[in-house]
Motif scaffolding. Structure first.
Motif: not given
Length: 490
Positions: A177-181, A188-189, A258-266
């Motif tokens: 699951a992804l969170l977006w601005s 974002l996460l 390129d998609g989310p490459t380096e985002v915080p991950t829970v």
């Protein structure tokens, strides 16, 4: 129309002009030669399929040939009529046989043909013109806001947070699951705690917590903390743009960015709900956020305490797999939908009584049923209908919307009570609660979804009305909806 491969009668054949016979003969020769040429080519198609295709092409050519011959006969009849009128001494204004009395008689003699042509083509032309008008109007009423690209598989569900900061959440078959601005489209996460497809995502009404349902037979409650990025400057409209590439030229599954490459991950959930014996297809928070309900393919819905993760009730009664569940925004009511063509209303307002009402208004799988802010329930189905129900009298729907494609997870705007319908055929349509169609979201090679649209969600914060859609093309899309213009068009 003449029968296939010949004239309509023996008299018609005898009356043909020699030139017409030569024309028909040449068409037949050409058809035979083209068929022989195709049969002589080296083809990878199976012989039976090639034979069937050649037969179909032959039938099409014969139909065009018959139409051509009929056209020649009509021209000959008109010429004969003109010659007869000229021989009878009819006055022709200015020497032009298309004017005056001759024109009137010729028009009268061909009125049946003209009427037939008008009847045949008027409806189709009107449909084409109407579609152009609808497309132009939809672009003015519904404008693309942002595309959210980064998932590696189809997106099943999406939702918007009810607290600040307002972000978009998406649930995907890629186990995340992804969170977006919303404004920038930046990821974002990422939540990566599930071992199966993430089928649903819903946000807590007052806290920064998310509830996700998964194919790993569990539902997870997890906390998030995000910081919104600074707004990006508007693009330079004079600069060259690479968006002119036709998306139909892209390879299957290819997405932009390129998609989310380096985002915080829970990766660890705050609470894990484990009582189901099958895929958990959906989950939602009850009003107040102290309890959640889950719906599963094991034909049951479960009610849990959030604080203890304890199973409070198991809601049984559906005959087949559940497809969706939804809670009322202000009351302790739950609605569950199922493949058994029904949806059920569960009442938890009295802790000692859990009344159940079963509604059988559809003829195929009920893909979703949702509450409105008022006293209505809106249900969508694979039977290509959407029905609006009154909670005070749910014996029969108060409105029925008929569509041309199966309907997936619908949503209703809280303020304007507009229903957004996502379809299997990639369309997204907007209706009011009385069943009147308001608009269709634009869809082209460069705009809109390229595969099935799975879900819709509304965001009506800050006096703006945004609609979000997601599909199996791995992307979510945000739209600005011009509500005043939309209602004015109505």
């Amino acid at each position: 129309m003449p029968v296939e491969g010949g004239s309509s009668s023996g008299s018609a054949s005898a009356a043909r002009h020699p030139k017409q016979k030569r024309k028909a003969h040449s068409l037949s020769i050409r058809r035979t030669n083209s068929t022989d040429m195709l049969e002589g080519q080296d083809s990878k198609l199976p012989l039976a399929l090639r034979s069937n295709l050649l037969d179909l092409f032959g039938q099409i050519e014969r139909e065009f040939e018959n139409l051509y011959i009929e056209n020649l006969e009509l021209r000959r009849e008109i010429d004969s009529l003109n010659e007869r009128l000229a021989g009878d001494g009819q006055a022709i204004e200015g020497g032009d046989p298309t004017k005056g009395a001759l024109k009137a008689k010729a028009s009268h003699s061909t009125s049946q043909l003209s009427q037939k042509l008008k009847t045949t083509y008027k409806a189709s032309t009107s449909k084409i013109v109407s579609s152009f008008k609808a497309t132009a109007g939809s672009r003015a009423l519904c404008q693309l806001l942002k595309e959210y690209v980064g998932h590696r598989d189809g997106i099943w569900d999406l939702s918007v947070t009810r607290t600040q900061p307002v972000v978009l959440g998406t649930a995907s078959a890629d186990h995340s699951a992804l969170l977006w601005s919303i404004e920038t489209g930046k990821c974002l996460l990422r939540y990566a705690g599930h071992a199966g497809s993430v089928n649903s995502i819903k946000f807590h009404p007052t806290e920064q917590m998310a509830l996700t349902a998964s194919g790993d037979q569990t539902a997870h409650i997890w906390r998030y903390m995000v910081q919104l990025p600074a707004p990006q400057p508007p693009p330079d409209v004079g600069a060259p743009c690479d968006d002119d590439q036709d998306s139909s030229d892209r390879e299957e599954g290819e997405v932009d960015g390129d998609g989310p490459t380096e985002v915080p991950t829970v990766r660890v959930a705050t609470a894990t709900l484990k009582s189901h014996q099958g895929v958990v297809i959906a989950a939602d928070w009850l009003v107040g956020g102290r309890q959640v309900v889950t719906a599963s393919w094991d034909r049951a819905a479960n009610l849990y305490e959030v604080e203890t993760s304890e199973l409070v009730h198991t809601l049984t009664g559906h005959d087949q797999e559940l497809t969706h569940c939804c809670t009322h925004p202000t009351q302790r009511l739950v609605v569950t939908s199922s493949r058994d063509t029904t949806f059920r209303l569960w009442d938890f307002r009295d802790p000692s009584i859990h009344s159940v009402n079963v509604f059988q208004g559809h003829t195929d799988t009920v893909t979703s049923a949702v509450f409105t802010v008022g006293d209505n329930v809106v249900s969508g189905s694979d039977d290509r209908t959407v029905k609006v129900w009154d909670l005070k009298n749910m014996r029969s729907p108060i409105a029925t919307i008929r569509t041309d494609s199966a309907v997936n997870r619908i949503s209703v705007s809280a303020n304007q009570r507009i229903v957004a319908l996502p379809h299997d055929n990639r369309q997204v349509r907007l209706f009011d609660m009385s069943g009147v169609r308001l608009a269709r979201l634009p869809r082209s090679n460069r705009m809109g979804h390229r595969r099935m649209v799975c879900c819709t969600a509304w965001n009506e914060e800050n006096q703006a009305c945004n609609l979000f859609t997601c599909g199996f093309d791995r992307q979510a899309i945000g739209w600005n909806i011009n509500i005043p213009a939309l209602l004015q068009e109505k």
